[in-house]
Design an enzyme around this catalytic site. Structure first.
Site, PDB file in Angstrom:
ATOM      1  N   HIS A   1      34.917 -81.357 -51.439  1.00 35.04           N
ATOM      2  CA  HIS A   1      35.017 -79.915 -51.703  1.00 35.04           C
ATOM      3  C   HIS A   1      34.905 -79.730 -53.222  1.00 35.04           C
ATOM      4  O   HIS A   1      35.284 -80.629 -53.988  1.00 35.04           O
ATOM      5  CB  HIS A   1      36.394 -79.460 -51.209  1.00 35.04           C
ATOM      6  CG  HIS A   1      36.638 -77.985 -51.250  1.00 35.04           C
ATOM      7  ND1 HIS A   1      36.960 -77.321 -52.417  1.00 35.04           N
ATOM      8  CD2 HIS A   1      36.641 -77.052 -50.273  1.00 35.04           C
ATOM      9  CE1 HIS A   1      37.141 -76.041 -52.137  1.00 35.04           C
ATOM     10  NE2 HIS A   1      36.953 -75.854 -50.843  1.00 35.04           N
TER      11      HIS A   1
ATOM     12  N   ASP B   1      42.721 -86.073 -51.291  1.00 34.51           N
ATOM     13  CA  ASP B   1      42.704 -84.630 -51.093  1.00 34.51           C
ATOM     14  C   ASP B   1      43.014 -84.390 -49.617  1.00 34.51           C
ATOM     15  O   ASP B   1      42.165 -84.605 -48.750  1.00 34.51           O
ATOM     16  CB  ASP B   1      41.330 -84.070 -51.481  1.00 34.51           C
ATOM     17  CG  ASP B   1      41.189 -82.576 -51.134  1.00 34.51           C
ATOM     18  OD1 ASP B   1      42.139 -81.998 -50.559  1.00 34.51           O
ATOM     19  OD2 ASP B   1      40.130 -82.003 -51.438  1.00 34.51           O
TER      20      ASP B   1
ATOM     21  N   GLN C   1      42.597 -80.687 -45.719  1.00 32.19           N
ATOM     22  CA  GLN C   1      42.155 -80.505 -44.333  1.00 32.19           C
ATOM     23  C   GLN C   1      42.809 -81.506 -43.380  1.00 32.19           C
ATOM     24  O   GLN C   1      42.503 -81.530 -42.196  1.00 32.19           O
ATOM     25  CB  GLN C   1      40.621 -80.674 -44.241  1.00 32.19           C
ATOM     26  CG  GLN C   1      39.834 -79.647 -45.004  1.00 32.19           C
ATOM     27  CD  GLN C   1      39.958 -78.253 -44.425  1.00 32.19           C
ATOM     28  OE1 GLN C   1      40.322 -78.080 -43.258  1.00 32.19           O
ATOM     29  NE2 GLN C   1      39.672 -77.244 -45.227  1.00 32.19           N
TER      30      GLN C   1
ATOM     31  N   LYS D   1      46.951 -73.501 -45.470  1.00 32.91           N
ATOM     32  CA  LYS D   1      46.180 -74.023 -44.341  1.00 32.91           C
ATOM     33  C   LYS D   1      47.096 -74.630 -43.283  1.00 32.91           C
ATOM     34  O   LYS D   1      46.646 -75.140 -42.269  1.00 32.91           O
ATOM     35  CB  LYS D   1      45.172 -75.073 -44.824  1.00 32.91           C
ATOM     36  CG  LYS D   1      44.077 -74.524 -45.742  1.00 32.91           C
ATOM     37  CD  LYS D   1      43.033 -75.570 -45.997  1.00 32.91           C
ATOM     38  CE  LYS D   1      42.222 -75.322 -47.258  1.00 32.91           C
ATOM     39  NZ  LYS D   1      41.260 -74.223 -47.146  1.00 32.91           N
TER      40      LYS D   1
ATOM     41  N   CYS E   1      32.106 -74.365 -50.077  1.00 32.95           N
ATOM     42  CA  CYS E   1      32.476 -74.977 -51.355  1.00 32.95           C
ATOM     43  C   CYS E   1      32.148 -76.468 -51.366  1.00 32.95           C
ATOM     44  O   CYS E   1      32.937 -77.280 -51.856  1.00 32.95           O
ATOM     45  CB  CYS E   1      33.953 -74.759 -51.672  1.00 32.95           C
ATOM     46  SG  CYS E   1      34.385 -73.039 -51.817  1.00 32.95           S
TER      47      CYS E   1
END
Lengths: 417, 156
Positions: free
Chosen positions: A131, A207, A210, A233, A375
């Protein structure tokens, strides 16, 4: 997935949906929300926790000696503990840093690492599926310091190509990698890569934006040194993100932003930074948001992350099957074929219909999907598309959401066909 | 909620499926500019062949949604053979059609309205409904902004 050796009880989605006021739209229309990878909806438990805090306990944290301020501090710090335990942090009270979002967490790292750790010519390894949040901060460091950025590329099946991984990681100082792709859904073999990177002496950053909201996460098992993720999220509010890091590494880094709360002393000539974690939390923090995120984590843990993952795998499998059986050659689904290697996102291209038009037509039926480059422009170039449409899931989704998606896509096909 | 037929008029679908003046020109003699819509990743390149102050020919390459592609196609037809002065006039009419703001009673209204006749706009009027879908306005204006960019680059 089930640690008790019993079949996990499936989520009761209709009960869950009652906790989410967004599904009772004022106009009475159905909402088929398939964009949780962009931002999830919030249950009443989270909204009430924040409301109650503002109505009964609000005061600034770490400052006043009066009772209200102490209670606010206690709520804020106990949220930190909850979040730390949720990801298996060995020492939550020192290692969980509140930020604005995952983007800020990575920027905190890239900035602090750029002031002493990273030097001209040092190698930072990323992947082609990152991302922008895990690309641009390093591209800024490249501009400022002249570091070298190497990429682990993506293969034709949506996996990372690890054929030349030893070469890519050689002399790397940092490996910063997404745990799960927001476009392809690919869940990356992060623990394996972290081990290889550590052999090269690299620092490993994950990261988790997600991943953490959907899959049981343990930082020790992942083997990363830092983990960035965001609250909104995972049923929490916007404006609250997390950076977890190993204490020794966090101790060795200089502060990111300067201001109140991040110091132990300030003179006209200089300052001494506060201890962890406050050293990285300048200014009044998002207190209500931290408390809201704590309530979101209670909600997720109450359902059980393993059951949540099972639920999403079922939706994934149903969604891919329905899309392919209804639209066959007219649809291209990106990412790994094996759903066990995927998070709950399905990105697709529809023959001759631009994702923007798909999203627009779906909106008429109350179906919310994301259309765009997500993104991740370098990944879009790799896929040879300008944009994709993406359906993504969370606990409140059910098969009827996918059925609504299929019906609306059929309408789009008829319209443009 | 405005209906799909407000957005996807027949003329728009026709220009989307059969784009006019699609392709490239060698530069020079053509001048060109690239436009991006950062929201959706759409990209297009406008090529213009000027003869004095007349747009003698125009071609447009790239990819995009039905609104951005059809708007580019409609623009190419509208400006071909026009003088720069006439193009300026069309541009301000089109921009006026595409600019809205919400007033205090929650109604949308034109910003800096320009007086024009439907005849002046021609087929471009098919894009009028886009304004009811504010996210799509950028799709419709991308080709026009890129044309302006190409002409400005030439001037500098």
């Amino acid at each position: 997935m089930n640690t008790h050796g019993l079949e996990a009880k499936p989520l009761n989605v209709s009960d869950i949906r009652k906790d989410f006021p967004i599904f009772s739209q004022p106009d009475g229309k159905s909402l088929y929300f398939l964009d949780s990878a962009a931002s999830s909806q919030k249950p009443l438990q989270v909204l009430n926790a924040m409301d109650n805090y503002y109505c009964t306990t609000h005061a600034n944290v770490h400052r006043g000696v009066y009772r209200l301020a102490e209670q606010a501090t206690e709520l804020y710090e106990s949220a930190r503990g909850k979040i730390g335990r949720f990801i298996g942090a060995p020492n939550p009270s020192r290692e969980i840093i509140f930020t604005k979002n995952a983007t800020e967490s990575i920027n905190l790292l890239s900035n602090s690492l750029s002031r002493g750790t990273l030097k001209r010519g040092d190698v930072v390894v990323l992947t082609e599926m990152e991302h922008h949040a895990n690309l641009v901060p390093w591209l800024i460091a490249k501009e400022q310091l002249g570091i070298e950025i190497r990429y682990i590329m993506v293969d034709e099946n949506g996996y990372l190509n690890l054929d030349n991984i030893d070469e890519v990681l050689r002399n790397a100082k940092i490996l910063s990698i997404t745990l799960a792709s927001n476009v392809l859904g690919t869940i990356n073999p992060v623990s394996q890569l972290a081990e290889l990177a550590h052999k090269n002496g690299a620092i490993v950053i994950g990261d988790g934006a997600q991943f953490v909201p959907h899959v049981a996460t343990n930082v020790t098992a992942l083997g990363v040194d830092f983990l960035a993720f965001t609250g909104h999220k995972m049923l929490g509010p916007t404006g609250i993100g997390i950076l977890w890091g190993k204490s020794a590494l966090l101790d060795s880094l200089p502060p990111f932003m300067g201001g109140g709360d991040m110091i132990t002393d300030v003179t006209l000539d200089g300052f001494s930074p506060n201890e962890l974690p406050w050293k990285f939390e300048a200014g009044t923090p998002p207190i209500a948001e931290a408390i809201g995120l704590g309530a979101a984590i209670d909600y997720l843990e109450n359902l059980g992350m393993d059951r949540i993952r099972e639920h999403e795998l079922e939706l994934l499998s149903y969604g891919i099957e329905m899309l392919e059986s209804n639209f066959g050659e007219n649809i291209t689904i990106h990412g790994p074929r094996n759903i066990n290697d995927r998070g709950g996102v399905i990105s697709f291209d529809f023959k001759d219909i631009h994702p923007h038009d798909i999203s627009q037509i779906l909106d008429q039926s109350g179906v919310c999907v994301r259309a765009g480059h997500h993104c991740a422009k370098p990944l879009m170039r790799h896929l040879g598309v300008a944009a994709t449409a993406r359906a993504s899931f969370h606990i409140y989704n059910e098969q009827s959401d996918i059925d609504a998606l299929i019906d609306a896509l059929a309408k789009a096909q008829a319209f443009f066909g | 909620m405005p209906g799909l037929e407000d957005l996807y008029r027949e003329i728009i679908l026709d220009h989307y499926k059969n784009p006019r003046n699609e392709g490239e020109f060698p530069t020079p003699p053509a001048i060109k500019a690239e436009g991006h819509n950062p929201l959706c990743g759409d990209e297009l390149t406008v090529y213009v062949i000027l003869e004095g102050s007349v747009i003698k020919d125009i071609r447009i390459a790239g990819q995009g949604c039905s609104i951005s592609r059809s708007s580019a196609s409609l623009m190419s037809v509208a400006v071909k053979g026009k003088t720069l002065q006439e193009v300026d006039r069309l541009l301000s009419i089109f921009k006026s059609m595409m600019s809205i703001s919400t007033n205090t009673s929650g109604e949308t209204e034109a910003v800096d309205p320009v007086e024009y006749s439907e005849r002046e706009l021609g087929e471009l009027i098919a894009l009028q409904g886009v304004v009811k879908f504010p996210v799509r306005i950028k799709c419709a204006t991308l080709s026009w902004n890129t044309l302006v960019q190409a002409l400005e680059d030439r001037a500098s």
